[in-house]
Design a protein around this motif. Sequence first.
Motif, PDB file in Angstrom:
ATOM      1  N   ILE A 132       0.835  -1.209   0.000  1.00 28.42           N
ATOM      2  CA  ILE A 132       0.000   0.000   0.000  1.00 28.42           C
ATOM      3  C   ILE A 132       0.868   1.256   0.000  1.00 28.42           C
ATOM      4  O   ILE A 132       0.572   2.236  -0.691  1.00 28.42           O
ATOM      5  CB  ILE A 132      -0.943  -0.009   1.224  1.00 28.42           C
ATOM      6  N   LEU A 133       1.966   1.228   0.759  1.00 29.91           N
ATOM      7  CA  LEU A 133       2.867   2.386   0.803  1.00 29.91           C
ATOM      8  C   LEU A 133       3.464   2.662  -0.562  1.00 29.91           C
ATOM      9  O   LEU A 133       3.530   3.823  -1.002  1.00 29.91           O
ATOM     10  CB  LEU A 133       3.980   2.134   1.824  1.00 29.91           C
ATOM     11  N   GLN A 134       3.913   1.628  -1.260  1.00 25.46           N
ATOM     12  CA  GLN A 134       4.460   1.813  -2.599  1.00 25.46           C
ATOM     13  C   GLN A 134       3.412   2.369  -3.553  1.00 25.46           C
ATOM     14  O   GLN A 134       3.709   3.253  -4.377  1.00 25.46           O
ATOM     15  CB  GLN A 134       4.997   0.479  -3.124  1.00 25.46           C
ATOM     16  N   GLY A 180       9.390   7.150 -14.708  1.00 21.49           N
ATOM     17  CA  GLY A 180       9.646   5.719 -14.722  1.00 21.49           C
ATOM     18  C   GLY A 180      10.807   5.354 -13.823  1.00 21.49           C
ATOM     19  O   GLY A 180      10.782   4.341 -13.117  1.00 21.49           O
ATOM     20  N   PHE A 181      11.853   6.183 -13.841  1.00 18.40           N
ATOM     21  CA  PHE A 181      13.006   5.966 -12.967  1.00 18.40           C
ATOM     22  C   PHE A 181      12.600   6.084 -11.499  1.00 18.40           C
ATOM     23  O   PHE A 181      13.000   5.266 -10.658  1.00 18.40           O
ATOM     24  CB  PHE A 181      14.097   6.977 -13.301  1.00 18.40           C
ATOM     25  N   ILE A 182      11.772   7.108 -11.176  1.00 16.71           N
ATOM     26  CA  ILE A 182      11.297   7.280  -9.797  1.00 16.71           C
ATOM     27  C   ILE A 182      10.439   6.092  -9.393  1.00 16.71           C
ATOM     28  O   ILE A 182      10.550   5.574  -8.272  1.00 16.71           O
ATOM     29  CB  ILE A 182      10.500   8.588  -9.657  1.00 16.71           C
ATOM     30  N   ALA A 183       9.558   5.633 -10.301  1.00 21.07           N
ATOM     31  CA  ALA A 183       8.735   4.458 -10.004  1.00 21.07           C
ATOM     32  C   ALA A 183       9.608   3.237  -9.763  1.00 21.07           C
ATOM     33  O   ALA A 183       9.319   2.417  -8.890  1.00 21.07           O
ATOM     34  CB  ALA A 183       7.761   4.200 -11.155  1.00 21.07           C
ATOM     35  N   GLY A 184      10.700   3.121 -10.529  1.00 18.36           N
ATOM     36  CA  GLY A 184      11.618   2.013 -10.322  1.00 18.36           C
ATOM     37  C   GLY A 184      12.283   2.069  -8.958  1.00 18.36           C
ATOM     38  O   GLY A 184      12.487   1.035  -8.305  1.00 18.36           O
ATOM     39  N   ILE A 185      12.631   3.275  -8.504  1.00 15.87           N
ATOM     40  CA  ILE A 185      13.221   3.421  -7.167  1.00 15.87           C
ATOM     41  C   ILE A 185      12.225   2.966  -6.102  1.00 15.87           C
ATOM     42  O   ILE A 185      12.578   2.252  -5.159  1.00 15.87           O
ATOM     43  CB  ILE A 185      13.638   4.882  -6.927  1.00 15.87           C
ATOM     44  N   ILE A 186      10.964   3.381  -6.255  1.00 14.83           N
ATOM     45  CA  ILE A 186       9.928   3.010  -5.287  1.00 14.83           C
ATOM     46  C   ILE A 186       9.738   1.495  -5.243  1.00 14.83           C
ATOM     47  O   ILE A 186       9.533   0.906  -4.174  1.00 14.83           O
ATOM     48  CB  ILE A 186       8.600   3.711  -5.632  1.00 14.83           C
TER      49      ILE A 186
END
Length: 262
Positions: A5-7, A37-43
Amino acid sequence: MDITILQAVLLGITYWLAVGNLPFVGLWSLQRPLVCGFIAGIILGDPVQGAVVGGAINLVYLGFMSAGGSMPADMGLAGVLGTTYAIAGGLDTATSLAIAVPIGILGTIVWYGRMTFDSIFVHMADNYIENGEYDKIWRANVLFPQMLCFAATVIPCALAAYFGASYIQGILDLLSGTILRIFQVIGGIMPALGIAITLMYIYKGEAKVFLFIGFILAVYSHLSLLTLGIIALLTAVVYVQVTEANAKTAVTVNDDEEDDDL
């Protein structure tokens, strides 16, 4: 992989920052699929794959234009959810592209919904002005629109990321075979479409000569992309300076001719 849920909430916040028109983030930075997309990958714990998928999605939107407030596609949502589904479902780049593009089209519903309801805040600002409450105008200009934007972006994006990712593998299993190959072929064509649209804008007027110069330089010089990018930047700066200097010279000559006529 399962998304927490946090992600999901963090992915929704990323989408909000991408389209919220906040200072230093948004339309010209975080909204780009490569960045979000890069930020989503970090998350999601895989920034490299996030950058790879986001970069591939970014190719589709190279020729993206939003004229007069229109939004032909929401590339921020395509970048966030496209990357999320690719990482969660272990999709290849071509399949993730085929999924991301329709998501970007659906995202326009959020954009036009925001623009429609934001008109209410304009009338609120008018009322503040009529009543002399100038210290409250910021509420109608910033606070309320951002509250609406937060609710309209974070909630649906978080829900789509949380619930959609858990079903993506099942959907892929359902579409396995010919249908999935069709999606992969469509996804492979999408970057070429984005590059072609960009070339349509480049191949006009005096800009076309730089296209051929850059192509020849890239093929025969064997320089790195970074070096070629720096050369292109310096060439653009020199071109702008020369163009402006010629324009000023032409204006000066015209003024002198008018003075002589007088």
